[in-house]
Design a protein around this motif. Structure first.
Motif, PDB file in Angstrom:
ATOM      1  N   MET A  72      32.187  40.417  51.707  1.00  0.00           N
ATOM      2  CA  MET A  72      32.336  40.201  50.266  1.00  0.00           C
ATOM      3  C   MET A  72      31.596  41.317  49.327  1.00  0.00           C
ATOM      4  O   MET A  72      32.171  41.797  48.163  1.00  0.00           O
ATOM      5  N   MET A  73      30.416  41.680  49.943  1.00  0.00           N
ATOM      6  CA  MET A  73      29.868  42.972  49.190  1.00  0.00           C
ATOM      7  C   MET A  73      30.706  44.264  49.343  1.00  0.00           C
ATOM      8  O   MET A  73      30.594  45.009  48.170  1.00  0.00           O
ATOM      9  N   ARG A  74      31.244  44.410  50.382  1.00  0.00           N
ATOM     10  CA  ARG A  74      32.409  45.393  50.559  1.00  0.00           C
ATOM     11  C   ARG A  74      33.296  45.319  49.636  1.00  0.00           C
ATOM     12  O   ARG A  74      33.510  46.431  48.733  1.00  0.00           O
ATOM     13  N   GLN A  75      33.961  44.290  49.414  1.00  0.00           N
ATOM     14  CA  GLN A  75      34.969  43.894  48.597  1.00  0.00           C
ATOM     15  C   GLN A  75      34.711  44.032  46.921  1.00  0.00           C
ATOM     16  O   GLN A  75      35.702  44.330  46.279  1.00  0.00           O
ATOM     17  N   ARG A  76      33.517  43.868  46.794  1.00  0.00           N
ATOM     18  CA  ARG A  76      33.073  43.855  45.313  1.00  0.00           C
ATOM     19  C   ARG A  76      33.168  45.241  44.908  1.00  0.00           C
ATOM     20  O   ARG A  76      33.149  45.324  43.650  1.00  0.00           O
ATOM     21  N   LYS A  77      32.965  46.259  45.644  1.00  0.00           N
ATOM     22  CA  LYS A  77      33.074  47.665  45.370  1.00  0.00           C
ATOM     23  C   LYS A  77      34.516  47.828  44.832  1.00  0.00           C
ATOM     24  O   LYS A  77      34.635  48.817  43.976  1.00  0.00           O
ATOM     25  N   HIS A  80      37.724  43.022  42.224  1.00  0.00           N
ATOM     26  CA  HIS A  80      36.924  41.618  41.612  1.00  0.00           C
ATOM     27  C   HIS A  80      37.292  40.354  42.069  1.00  0.00           C
ATOM     28  O   HIS A  80      38.502  40.542  42.578  1.00  0.00           O
ATOM     29  N   ILE A  81      36.518  39.251  42.171  1.00  0.00           N
ATOM     30  CA  ILE A  81      36.774  38.052  42.677  1.00  0.00           C
ATOM     31  C   ILE A  81      36.805  37.295  41.371  1.00  0.00           C
ATOM     32  O   ILE A  81      35.822  37.175  40.834  1.00  0.00           O
ATOM     33  N   TYR A  82      38.063  36.625  40.999  1.00  0.00           N
ATOM     34  CA  TYR A  82      38.128  35.719  39.941  1.00  0.00           C
ATOM     35  C   TYR A  82      38.580  34.289  40.306  1.00  0.00           C
ATOM     36  O   TYR A  82      39.084  34.182  41.445  1.00  0.00           O
ATOM     37  N   LYS A  83      38.084  33.407  39.623  1.00  0.00           N
ATOM     38  CA  LYS A  83      38.444  31.910  39.937  1.00  0.00           C
ATOM     39  C   LYS A  83      39.689  31.661  38.884  1.00  0.00           C
ATOM     40  O   LYS A  83      39.455  31.863  37.781  1.00  0.00           O
ATOM     41  N   CYS A  84      40.568  30.753  39.650  1.00  0.00           N
ATOM     42  CA  CYS A  84      41.707  30.371  38.638  1.00  0.00           C
ATOM     43  C   CYS A  84      41.054  29.291  37.812  1.00  0.00           C
ATOM     44  O   CYS A  84      40.447  28.570  38.107  1.00  0.00           O
ATOM     45  N   PRO A  85      41.466  29.705  36.078  1.00  0.00           N
ATOM     46  CA  PRO A  85      40.795  28.577  35.476  1.00  0.00           C
ATOM     47  C   PRO A  85      41.334  26.860  35.605  1.00  0.00           C
ATOM     48  O   PRO A  85      40.675  26.331  35.191  1.00  0.00           O
ATOM     49  N   ASN A  86      42.245  27.197  36.197  1.00  0.00           N
ATOM     50  CA  ASN A  86      43.093  25.757  36.360  1.00  0.00           C
ATOM     51  C   ASN A  86      42.481  25.159  37.755  1.00  0.00           C
ATOM     52  O   ASN A  86      42.228  23.868  37.688  1.00  0.00           O
ATOM     53  N   ARG A  92      41.715  37.581  44.563  1.00  0.00           N
ATOM     54  CA  ARG A  92      41.019  39.156  44.650  1.00  0.00           C
ATOM     55  C   ARG A  92      41.992  40.079  43.762  1.00  0.00           C
ATOM     56  O   ARG A  92      43.040  39.996  44.253  1.00  0.00           O
ATOM     57  N   ILE A  93      41.283  40.762  43.003  1.00  0.00           N
ATOM     58  CA  ILE A  93      42.138  41.466  42.136  1.00  0.00           C
ATOM     59  C   ILE A  93      41.371  42.968  42.403  1.00  0.00           C
ATOM     60  O   ILE A  93      40.241  43.263  42.097  1.00  0.00           O
ATOM     61  N   PRO A  94      42.395  44.063  42.498  1.00  0.00           N
ATOM     62  CA  PRO A  94      41.677  45.396  42.579  1.00  0.00           C
ATOM     63  C   PRO A  94      41.288  45.758  41.538  1.00  0.00           C
ATOM     64  O   PRO A  94      41.678  45.662  40.128  1.00  0.00           O
ATOM     65  N   ARG A  95      40.108  46.620  41.425  1.00  0.00           N
ATOM     66  CA  ARG A  95      39.486  47.397  40.554  1.00  0.00           C
ATOM     67  C   ARG A  95      40.404  48.498  39.610  1.00  0.00           C
ATOM     68  O   ARG A  95      41.167  49.091  40.227  1.00  0.00           O
ATOM     69  N   GLY A  96      39.861  48.552  38.342  1.00  0.00           N
ATOM     70  CA  GLY A  96      40.601  49.836  37.621  1.00  0.00           C
ATOM     71  C   GLY A  96      41.998  49.823  37.190  1.00  0.00           C
ATOM     72  O   GLY A  96      42.594  51.023  37.261  1.00  0.00           O
TER      73      GLY A  96
END
Ligand SMILES: [Zn+2]
Length: 115
Positions: A72-77, A80-86, A92-96
């Motif tokens: 998770m730490m590695r992926q955080r770089k 982004h980890i988002y939670k579905c609002p529903n 998991r969404i790539p940054r930038g």
């Protein structure tokens, strides 16, 4: 495996003992170190092997947990980890990539997030 753990934790305990007043920690570190050395020079390979296997068996869950955390730490770089609002599904969404529309793979709700 067991030796790596013993050496690592005795080192950590020694550093830790510098910050705590309780001297017992230091002696636990010494005991760990002594046990690691004993294992290293022991000729009883099958017994050492059995101990190692037992150690691996007993720590499989905790090592899996640590592995997940590291991952998770590695992926955080890079993500982004988002939670579905529903439905609270983790996505998991790539940054930038700027603002992007995300579609939840589980309930196909769409929401906009900055990546
Ligand atoms: Zn969802």
């Amino acid at each position: 495996m067991l030796n790596k753990f013993l050496l690592g934790s005795s080192l950590a305990l020694m550093v830790f003992s510098l910050f705590v007043r309780w001297r017992g920690i230091y002696w636990i570190a010494i005991a760990f170190l002594a046990y690691a050395y004993f294992r290293m020079f022991s000729k009883n390979y099958s017994k050492r092997y059995a101990e190692n296997q037992a150690f691996i068996k007993h720590t499989v869950k905790i090592r899996g947990f640590i592995g997940t955390q590291k991952n998770m730490m590695r992926q955080r770089k890079t993500h982004h980890i988002y939670k579905c609002p529903n439905c609270r599904q983790k996505i998991r969404i790539p940054r930038g990539k700027g603002k992007i529309a995300v579609r939840c793979p589980k309930c196909s709700t769409e929401f906009v997030k900055r990546s």
